[in-house]
Design an enzyme around this catalytic site. Structure first.
Site, PDB file in Angstrom:
ATOM      1  N   LYS A 174     -12.949  15.250  -1.873  1.00 35.76           N
ATOM      2  CA  LYS A 174     -13.187  15.744  -0.510  1.00 35.76           C
ATOM      3  C   LYS A 174     -11.885  15.641   0.276  1.00 35.76           C
ATOM      4  O   LYS A 174     -11.436  14.551   0.603  1.00 35.76           O
ATOM      5  CB  LYS A 174     -14.264  14.933   0.216  1.00 35.76           C
ATOM      6  CG  LYS A 174     -14.729  15.701   1.467  1.00 35.76           C
ATOM      7  CD  LYS A 174     -15.496  14.839   2.438  1.00 35.76           C
ATOM      8  CE  LYS A 174     -14.651  14.192   3.485  1.00 35.76           C
ATOM      9  NZ  LYS A 174     -13.837  15.118   4.300  1.00 35.76           N
ATOM     10  N   GLU A 384      -2.588   0.982  15.018  1.00 41.12           N
ATOM     11  CA  GLU A 384      -1.910   2.119  14.385  1.00 41.12           C
ATOM     12  C   GLU A 384      -2.075   3.359  15.277  1.00 41.12           C
ATOM     13  O   GLU A 384      -3.196   3.790  15.542  1.00 41.12           O
ATOM     14  CB  GLU A 384      -2.510   2.403  13.004  1.00 41.12           C
ATOM     15  CG  GLU A 384      -1.739   3.474  12.242  1.00 41.12           C
ATOM     16  CD  GLU A 384      -2.395   3.871  10.921  1.00 41.12           C
ATOM     17  OE1 GLU A 384      -3.619   4.059  10.910  1.00 41.12           O
ATOM     18  OE2 GLU A 384      -1.669   4.013   9.930  1.00 41.12           O
TER      19      GLU A 384
HETATM   20  N1  LIG Z   1      -2.237   3.607   2.437  1.00 43.02           N
HETATM   21  C1  LIG Z   1      -1.951   4.851   2.106  1.00 43.02           C
HETATM   22  O1  LIG Z   1      -1.403   5.142   1.048  1.00 43.02           O
HETATM   23  C2  LIG Z   1      -2.288   5.977   3.070  1.00 43.02           C
HETATM   24  C3  LIG Z   1      -1.807   7.257   2.802  1.00 43.02           C
HETATM   25  C4  LIG Z   1      -2.075   8.274   3.707  1.00 43.02           C
HETATM   26  C5  LIG Z   1      -2.800   8.017   4.864  1.00 43.02           C
HETATM   27  N2  LIG Z   1      -3.259   6.772   5.115  1.00 43.02           N
HETATM   28  C6  LIG Z   1      -4.000   6.486   6.353  1.00 43.02           C
HETATM   29  O2  LIG Z   1      -4.880   7.559   6.674  1.00 43.02           O
HETATM   30  C7  LIG Z   1      -5.122   7.593   8.080  1.00 43.02           C
HETATM   31  C8  LIG Z   1      -4.993   9.001   8.612  1.00 43.02           C
HETATM   32  O3  LIG Z   1      -5.845   9.860   7.950  1.00 43.02           O
HETATM   33  P1  LIG Z   1      -7.255  10.348   8.553  1.00 43.02           P
HETATM   34  O4  LIG Z   1      -7.206  10.382  10.043  1.00 43.02           O
HETATM   35  O5  LIG Z   1      -7.635  11.568   7.800  1.00 43.02           O
HETATM   36  O6  LIG Z   1      -8.207   9.154   8.120  1.00 43.02           O
HETATM   37  P2  LIG Z   1      -9.779   9.079   8.206  1.00 43.02           P
HETATM   38  O7  LIG Z   1     -10.163   7.716   7.769  1.00 43.02           O
HETATM   39  O8  LIG Z   1     -10.288   9.552   9.513  1.00 43.02           O
HETATM   40  O9  LIG Z   1     -10.274  10.165   7.150  1.00 43.02           O
HETATM   41  C9  LIG Z   1      -9.873  10.127   5.803  1.00 43.02           C
HETATM   42  C10 LIG Z   1     -10.912  10.856   4.969  1.00 43.02           C
HETATM   43  O10 LIG Z   1     -12.124  10.126   5.037  1.00 43.02           O
HETATM   44  C11 LIG Z   1     -13.199  10.987   5.379  1.00 43.02           C
HETATM   45  N3  LIG Z   1     -14.214  10.189   6.065  1.00 43.02           N
HETATM   46  C12 LIG Z   1     -14.334   9.939   7.385  1.00 43.02           C
HETATM   47  N4  LIG Z   1     -15.423   9.173   7.619  1.00 43.02           N
HETATM   48  C13 LIG Z   1     -15.993   8.919   6.421  1.00 43.02           C
HETATM   49  C14 LIG Z   1     -17.141   8.181   6.003  1.00 43.02           C
HETATM   50  N5  LIG Z   1     -17.916   7.532   6.865  1.00 43.02           N
HETATM   51  N6  LIG Z   1     -17.424   8.122   4.684  1.00 43.02           N
HETATM   52  C15 LIG Z   1     -16.633   8.741   3.783  1.00 43.02           C
HETATM   53  N7  LIG Z   1     -15.554   9.480   4.121  1.00 43.02           N
HETATM   54  C16 LIG Z   1     -15.228   9.559   5.419  1.00 43.02           C
HETATM   55  C17 LIG Z   1     -12.524  12.061   6.223  1.00 43.02           C
HETATM   56  O11 LIG Z   1     -13.323  13.210   6.297  1.00 43.02           O
HETATM   57  C18 LIG Z   1     -11.231  12.263   5.461  1.00 43.02           C
HETATM   58  O12 LIG Z   1     -11.425  13.107   4.355  1.00 43.02           O
HETATM   59  C19 LIG Z   1      -4.094   6.653   8.678  1.00 43.02           C
HETATM   60  O13 LIG Z   1      -4.721   5.447   9.029  1.00 43.02           O
HETATM   61  C20 LIG Z   1      -3.103   6.433   7.551  1.00 43.02           C
HETATM   62  O14 LIG Z   1      -2.391   5.226   7.645  1.00 43.02           O
HETATM   63  C21 LIG Z   1      -3.027   5.745   4.238  1.00 43.02           C
END
Ligand SMILES: NC(=O)c1ccc[n+]([C@@H]2O[C@H](COP(=O)([O-])OP(=O)(O)OC[C@H]3O[C@@H](n4cnc5c(N)ncnc54)[C@H](O)[C@@H]3O)[C@@H](O)[C@H]2O)c1
Ligand SMILES: C[N+](C)(C)CC=O
Length: 490
Positions: A174, A384
């Site tokens: 997803k 963050e």
């Molecule tokens: N540690 C790493 O390697 C790494 C790499 C890239 C990004 N990130 C982190 O990602 C974040 C930014 O990305 P974002 O805003 O898309 O994050 P997010 O957590 O909002 O969403 C990430 C994914 O999770 C899905 N999602 C949201 N709620 C969910 C739920 N309840 N159950 C299952 N899936 C769900 C979203 O639709 C999306 O596909 C930042 O915090 C960043 O630091 C971490």
């Protein structure tokens, strides 16, 4: 305009509800695609297909080297289509075209790397006695739910898919609902590469419905998640219900520590890169800059001078250095944090505004922003922001630098800039973070483990560690011949 569909059981399909989502170019607010908006029903269908396919053994029982061939095919097709995919990533995410090209190259490298693991020993053997051995092998886990964010859409998907596939799992991906474009391209490539039907499934839609189902379902064996810490915590709670395996790569508030012995120009140049690359939308973005007090004022003056000169622009324009934020909602979140910083009493040394003139009016651009005079308890120092916002902290000695660096719930990245390498190594070893750098930043090595301490995650991606995250590790104890044990006498 592109029409983006889901890919389930080898077919391109719309959502059961027929709902669609508009996909926007963040540089100008224009509509670039319409994507099928899946719901829990669609996720259930994809999961049932991945389950049936895994249980059939058509993928999991293939020899490792056969699965590796598919990964090589995928890498070759990515390479053939690299230019187009990079352009699409820029269009959808807003990142610089050069950065998007680098992402595609890194994705290719990732598929090739996991394919190459066929040349490595596959397990371990321990000789327990003359005729007894313990053999340690990897087996696929089963059905994997792969949930990824919007900041490196293609690359984050590839980091999960390549090890999941080569290890013999079936999966459902997803992508973020904001950035589905390159995921669709990737699945077109899987189809061309001949990945067997039902092994690789793509669903699109909100995390709250599609994502939730992918975490909750009892037919799923493993959830690999990359995204925000709060979402990761929710996933962990739900996955606990049936002790589902999880790996979580989450957020950060990573520090760069700059000691006084640095060449000022070089350190300033690095500090800019560490935070403003990808408009600060990098999980390891060094959003806190810790400067030794004797050089603080001079350093900040030069940093601000340089930050003001960063060329903001559309990612596909060769002269641009920093692009927009990924969406209007995300931009509003970043702007809210800037207001919070001002209210908390930090000094805005530069930036702080949305850019709305000269062709930027419909895009989601925010100026490179730097706050000085911060306190460790401020929200802008602790939370963050995930945008082009840098907070500066001052330290008097090594000990205080380490204390400040570790004064966070996160533990993803961190760096030390110091000419005295002995001191730099002493300090970097005390940073409680999974990915650290000395006199450099943003270097990510495919063979090396990627993941965070504390609330920045659980588990490690990339390298052999990444393969282990998608494998069950089994021991088989073998006696060449059965003997009486003689423990019980009667
Ligand atoms: N540690 C790493 O390697 C790494 C790499 C890239 C990004 N990130 C982190 O990602 C974040 C930014 O990305 P974002 O805003 O898309 O994050 P997010 O957590 O909002 O969403 C990430 C994914 O999770 C899905 N999602 C949201 N709620 C969910 C739920 N309840 N159950 C299952 N899936 C769900 C979203 O639709 C999306 O596909 C930042 O915090 C960043 O630091 C971490
Ligand atoms: C892992 N990386 C740095 C490529 C993207 C993180 O957001």
């Amino acid at each position: 305009m592109m029409e983006l569909n889901m890919f389930i059981d080898g077919e391109w399909i719309t959502s059961t509800s027929g709902e669609k989502r508009e996909v926007i170019n963040p540089a100008n607010g224009e509509l670039i695609a319409v994507a099928a908006e899946g719901a829990a029903e669609d996720a259930k269908y994809a999961i049932s297909v991945a389950r049936k396919t895994f249980d059939s053994g058509i993928w999991s029982t293939l020899p490792f080297k056969t699965r590796a061939k598919y990964l090589h095919n995928i890498a070759n097709l990515l390479e053939e289509n690299a230019e187009e995919i990079a352009m699409l990533e820029t269009l959808n995410n807003g990142k610089m075209l050069l950065a998007a090209k680098t992402d595609v190259q890194n994705a290719i490298e990732c598929f090739r790397y996991y394919a190459s693991l066929i040349t490595q020993p596959e397990g371990e053997i321990f000789n327990v006695g003359d005729s007894v051995q313990t053999i340690v092998i990897r087996e696929p886990i089963g059905v994997c739910s792969l949930i990824v964010p919007w900041n490196f859409p293609l690359l984050m998907a590839s980091w999960q898919i390549a090890p999941a596939l080569v290890a013999g799992n079936t999966f459902i991906l997803k992508p973020s609902e904001i950035t589905p474009v390159t995921a669709v391209k990737l699945f077109e490539i899987f189809e061309k590469a001949g990945v067997p039907t039902g092994v690789a499934n793509l669903v699109m839609g909100p995390g709250s419905t599609v994502g939730s189902e992918m975490v909750d379902s009892n037919l799923v064996d493993k959830v690999a998640f990359i995204g925000g810490t709060e979402t990761g915590q929710n996933i962990m709670r739900v996955a606990a219900e049936n002790t589902k395996k999880i790996s979580l790569e989450l957020g950060g508030k990573s520090p760069t520590i700059v000691f006084a012995d640095n060449d000022l120009e070089i350190a300033v140049d690095n500090a800019l890169f560490n935070i403003f690359l990808n408009s600060g939308q990098v999980c390891t973005a060094a959003s806190r800059l810790l400067i030794e007090d004797s050089i603080h004022d001079q350093f900040v003056e030069r940093l601000v001078e340089r930050a003001k000169k960063i060329v903001i622009g559309h990612g596909n324009k060769a002269t641009s250095e920093m692009g927009p934020l990924v969406s209007e909602a995300h931009m509003q979140k970043v702007l809210r944090y800037i207001e919070i910083g001002k209210q908390e009493g930090a000094i805005l040394a530069c930036g702080g505004n949305r850019i709305i003139d000269n062709g930027f009016e419909n895009g989601f651009f925010v100026e490179p922003t730097i706050f000085t005079n911060t306190r460790p308890d401020m929200r802008i120092v602790q939370e963050e922001i995930f945008g082009p916002v840098l907070v500066i902290q001052k330290f008097k000695d090594e000990e205080e630098a380490i204390t400040l660096a570790n004064d966070t719930v996160f533990g993803l990245g961190g760096a030390v800039f110091c000419k005295d390498l002995e001191k730099a190594m002493r300090v970097v070893k005390k940073i409680k973070a999974g990915i650290t750098w000395v006199n450099c930043y943003h270097v990510a090595t495919i063979q090396a483990p990627w993941g965070g301490y504390k609330q920045s995650g659980i588990g490690r991606g990339l390298g052999i560690f990444g393969l282990d995250e998608f494998s069950e590790i089994k021991q088989i104890n073998v006696s060449y011949k059965a003997h009486p044990v003689g423990w019980f006498s009667n």
